[in-house]
Design a protein around this motif. Structure first.
Motif, PDB file in Angstrom:
ATOM      1  N   GLU A 160      -6.220   0.059  -2.262  1.00 66.97           N
ATOM      2  CA  GLU A 160      -6.556  -1.354  -2.479  1.00 66.97           C
ATOM      3  C   GLU A 160      -6.106  -1.821  -3.872  1.00 66.97           C
ATOM      4  O   GLU A 160      -5.506  -2.882  -4.014  1.00 66.97           O
ATOM      5  CB  GLU A 160      -8.057  -1.568  -2.317  1.00 66.97           C
ATOM      6  N   ASN A 161      -6.372  -0.999  -4.885  1.00 70.23           N
ATOM      7  CA  ASN A 161      -5.916  -1.356  -6.233  1.00 70.23           C
ATOM      8  C   ASN A 161      -4.400  -1.508  -6.280  1.00 70.23           C
ATOM      9  O   ASN A 161      -3.878  -2.458  -6.874  1.00 70.23           O
ATOM     10  CB  ASN A 161      -6.307  -0.265  -7.243  1.00 70.23           C
ATOM     11  N   LYS A 201      -3.579  -4.723  -4.726  1.00 70.42           N
ATOM     12  CA  LYS A 201      -4.161  -5.851  -5.459  1.00 70.42           C
ATOM     13  C   LYS A 201      -3.415  -6.167  -6.754  1.00 70.42           C
ATOM     14  O   LYS A 201      -3.240  -7.318  -7.102  1.00 70.42           O
ATOM     15  CB  LYS A 201      -5.611  -5.454  -5.762  1.00 70.42           C
ATOM     16  N   GLY A 208     -14.644   0.230  -9.110  1.00 76.37           N
ATOM     17  CA  GLY A 208     -13.897   1.045  -8.136  1.00 76.37           C
ATOM     18  C   GLY A 208     -13.424   2.389  -8.682  1.00 76.37           C
ATOM     19  O   GLY A 208     -13.674   3.434  -8.083  1.00 76.37           O
TER      20      GLY A 208
HETATM   21 MG   LIG Z   1     -10.498  -1.744  -7.661  1.00 77.58          MG
END
Ligand SMILES: [Mg+2]
Ligand SMILES: Nc1ncnc2c1ncn2[C@@H]1O[C@H](COP(=O)(O)OP(=O)(O)OP(=O)(O)O)[C@@H](O)[C@H]1O
Length: 243
Positions: free
Chosen positions: A133-134, A137, A198
């Motif tokens: 996800e990072n 993103k 996270g």
């Molecule tokens: Mg994150």
């Protein structure tokens, strides 16, 4: 105030701020829609509802992350170690992130000879989802996120790498990004939302599963690498990765 009280007060103040921002936005858009329903066209109604949905998701994500942090800190996290094959979990994590980041390319490159590892499957999934996800993103639309995995002779363990060609991370920030509520403040990170929890959760989970996590970023290419012990049916060894 002693150190414990101060940490607690800092925590409450950070959390309250993190909760207030999305709540203020949800209330604001709901109030506008209620007060001016007949004057707003359908496109704008949709836009406002989308903001309300996004901000609600942000709140849910924040609360879930905070629950993970509390569990980790209380030492009450119960891990169920099982022999785990990487492919199905990585594929699922990619499809979850893909659903949210439809205009990123995802490339999965898992060496078919990769041995299975000894981890808690749900927590391993959480680790992979956070990293993928990072990567999506903090990179541009139409860029590619690559997930590669294989056995590493160096550490005699399994290595999983998540690589993106996004905004990059300066070397002086390598340590800080793994701490609680830390986000690198620049115009690009300000554009996307996040609680800064996270990677703190990810690092703790990886280490609780006897693994290691490192980051390396040069130019635009950023790679997060996680190492996990190979599953060994005879010893069920939970030895730490060497390196
Ligand atoms: Mg994150
Ligand atoms: N792949 C990446 N490329 C560039 N910067 C990154 C990357 N991954 C993390 N970062 C930086 O590290 C910070 C911390 O990441 P972390 O995942 O802990 O928090 P977050 O993504 O901001 O929020 P969330 O808690 O929702 O995950 C990010 O805010 C970002 O500044």
């Amino acid at each position: 105030m002693n150190d414990n009280d101060k940490n607690y007060a800092d925590f409450i103040s950070t959390v309250s701020h993190e909760l207030r921002t999305p709540l203020t936005s949800i209330r604001g858009f709901a109030q506008t829609m209620l007060a001016s329903w007949d004057k707003i066209d359908d496109d704008n109604k949709k836009k406002f509802l989308k903001i309300i949905e996004d901000q609600s998701n942000r709140l849910i994500n924040l609360v879930e992350n905070m629950l993970s942090v509390t569990k980790l800190q209380s030492g009450k996290e119960i891990l169920v170690f099982k022999e785990t094959n990487l492919s199905p979990i990585i594929n699922t994590a990619v499809s979850i992130v893909k659903n949210q980041y439809k205009n990123r390319e995802f490339k999965i490159d898992i060496n078919p000879k990769t041995p299975s590892i000894l981890v808690d499957r749900d927590r391993f999934m959480q680790v992979m989802t956070n990293l993928i996800e990072n990567a999506a993103k903090y990179s541009d639309e139409n860029s590619t996120v690559t997930i590669s995995a294989g056995y590493s002779q160096n550490c005699e363990c399994v290595s999983v790498k998540v690589t993106d060609t996004g905004i990059g991370i300066a070397e002086e920030d390598y340590e800080r990004i793994f701490t609680k509520f830390s986000r690198i403040d620049n115009p690009l990170t300000r554009k996307v939302q996040g609680s800064g929890l996270g990677l703190y959760i990810t690092k703790n989970l990886v280490e609780n599963m006897n693994g290691q996590i490192t980051v390396n970023s040069s130019g635009k290419t950023t790679t997060f690498e996680v190492l996990f012990p190979v599953y060994n049916s005879e010893t069920l060894a939970r030895e730490k990765c060497r390196q």
